[in-house]
Design an enzyme around this catalytic site. Structure first.
Site, mmCIF file in Angstrom:
data_model
loop_
_atom_site.group_PDB
_atom_site.id
_atom_site.type_symbol
_atom_site.label_atom_id
_atom_site.label_comp_id
_atom_site.label_asym_id
_atom_site.label_seq_id
_atom_site.Cartn_x
_atom_site.Cartn_y
_atom_site.Cartn_z
ATOM 1 N N HIS A 164 0.822 -1.214 0.000
ATOM 2 C CA HIS A 164 0.000 0.000 0.000
ATOM 3 C C HIS A 164 0.859 1.268 0.000
ATOM 4 O O HIS A 164 0.370 2.341 -0.336
ATOM 5 C CB HIS A 164 -0.907 -0.014 1.239
ATOM 6 C CG HIS A 164 -2.289 0.500 1.005
ATOM 7 N ND1 HIS A 164 -2.863 0.628 -0.251
ATOM 8 C CD2 HIS A 164 -3.237 0.907 1.881
ATOM 9 C CE1 HIS A 164 -4.102 1.098 -0.112
ATOM 10 N NE2 HIS A 164 -4.351 1.279 1.162
ATOM 11 N N ASN B 147 -6.879 6.398 4.035
ATOM 12 C CA ASN B 147 -8.304 6.672 3.851
ATOM 13 C C ASN B 147 -8.668 8.142 4.001
ATOM 14 O O ASN B 147 -9.758 8.546 3.599
ATOM 15 C CB ASN B 147 -9.139 5.851 4.838
ATOM 16 C CG ASN B 147 -9.017 4.362 4.593
ATOM 17 O OD1 ASN B 147 -8.315 3.926 3.684
ATOM 18 N ND2 ASN B 147 -9.699 3.576 5.385
ATOM 19 N N ASP C 75 -0.360 2.895 -5.077
ATOM 20 C CA ASP C 75 -0.349 1.476 -5.412
ATOM 21 C C ASP C 75 -1.554 1.149 -6.278
ATOM 22 O O ASP C 75 -2.602 1.773 -6.157
ATOM 23 C CB ASP C 75 -0.362 0.632 -4.136
ATOM 24 C CG ASP C 75 -1.589 0.897 -3.267
ATOM 25 O OD1 ASP C 75 -1.791 2.069 -2.874
ATOM 26 O OD2 ASP C 75 -2.350 -0.042 -2.987
ATOM 27 N N ASN D 67 -8.443 3.900 -1.811
ATOM 28 C CA ASN D 67 -9.067 4.781 -0.828
ATOM 29 C C ASN D 67 -8.437 6.164 -0.717
ATOM 30 O O ASN D 67 -9.118 7.127 -0.375
ATOM 31 C CB ASN D 67 -9.117 4.101 0.547
ATOM 32 C CG ASN D 67 -10.152 2.996 0.585
ATOM 33 O OD1 ASN D 67 -11.187 3.081 -0.078
ATOM 34 N ND2 ASN D 67 -9.874 1.944 1.331
#
Length: 193
Positions: free
Chosen positions: A22, A70, A95, A116
């Protein structure tokens, strides 16, 4: 098209997230800062770490949101407002599940594809009209395995491929910074022999 004034690396802060899939965006922005001699420092009003570099003959702001993935949009929107930068002059590196490790792709506008950090940025900006650098991390094969996959570390082989994709993207970045996005895309998207 105008060149870039801001490059954002998306990721999660903290050493426990440093080498996860991530955090490919953070890895890209760290590699760029290292290459240009930039040193990140925390900027609380922008909810992230920032540095200014001279790259490809231009002043360029780099941003690593400290908000967790997020909530990345909070930091991105604050930086765009504070530095008076149009979203079209920004590149977000992140990513990408839909690309295999070793592949990086440039793109402008579009949806968030379930990413996100992009989702939150688009929610706050009201659109997706910014550049993206999509760094392939591969897909685990089933949607129920996505969360542990992105929050996990890549195999040594995949990690080396992610590093190569980051290096390939850095090679074409001067073109994008100067506004030659089509040339940058052509070079990055053409398979190597």
């Amino acid at each position: 098209m105008e060149g870039l004034r801001l490059i954002v690396g998306l990721g999660n802060p903290g050493s426990e997230h440093a080498r996860t899939r991530h955090n490919a965006g953070f890895r890209f922005i760290d590699a760029l800062a290292d290459k240009a001699g930039g040193r990140f420092g925390l900027d609380s009003k922008l909810f992230g770490e920032t540095t200014k570099i001279d790259f490809a003959g231009r002043d360029l702001w780099l941003l690593k949101p400290a908000t967790f993935m997020n909530l990345s949009g909070k930091s991105v929107a604050a930086a765009l407002r504070y530095w008076k930068i149009e979203p079209e002059q920004a590149l977000l590196a992140h990513d990408e599940l839909d690309l295999p490790p070793g592949v990086a792709r440039l793109k402008f506008d579009g949806g968030h594809g379930g990413q996100n950090g992009l989702r939150d940025t688009m929610r706050l900006l009201g659109h997706g009209r910014f550049h993206r650098l999509r760094i392939g991390i591969g897909h685990p094969g089933h949607k129920d395995r996505v969360t542990p996959w992105v929050l996990g570390r890549a195999s040594l082989a995949d990690d080396a491929l992610i590093e190569r994709a980051i290096a390939d993207a850095l090679d074409v970045l001067p073109l994008a910074v100067q506004g030659n996005f089509m040339d940058a895309m052509t070079r990055l998207h053409t398979p190597r022999e």
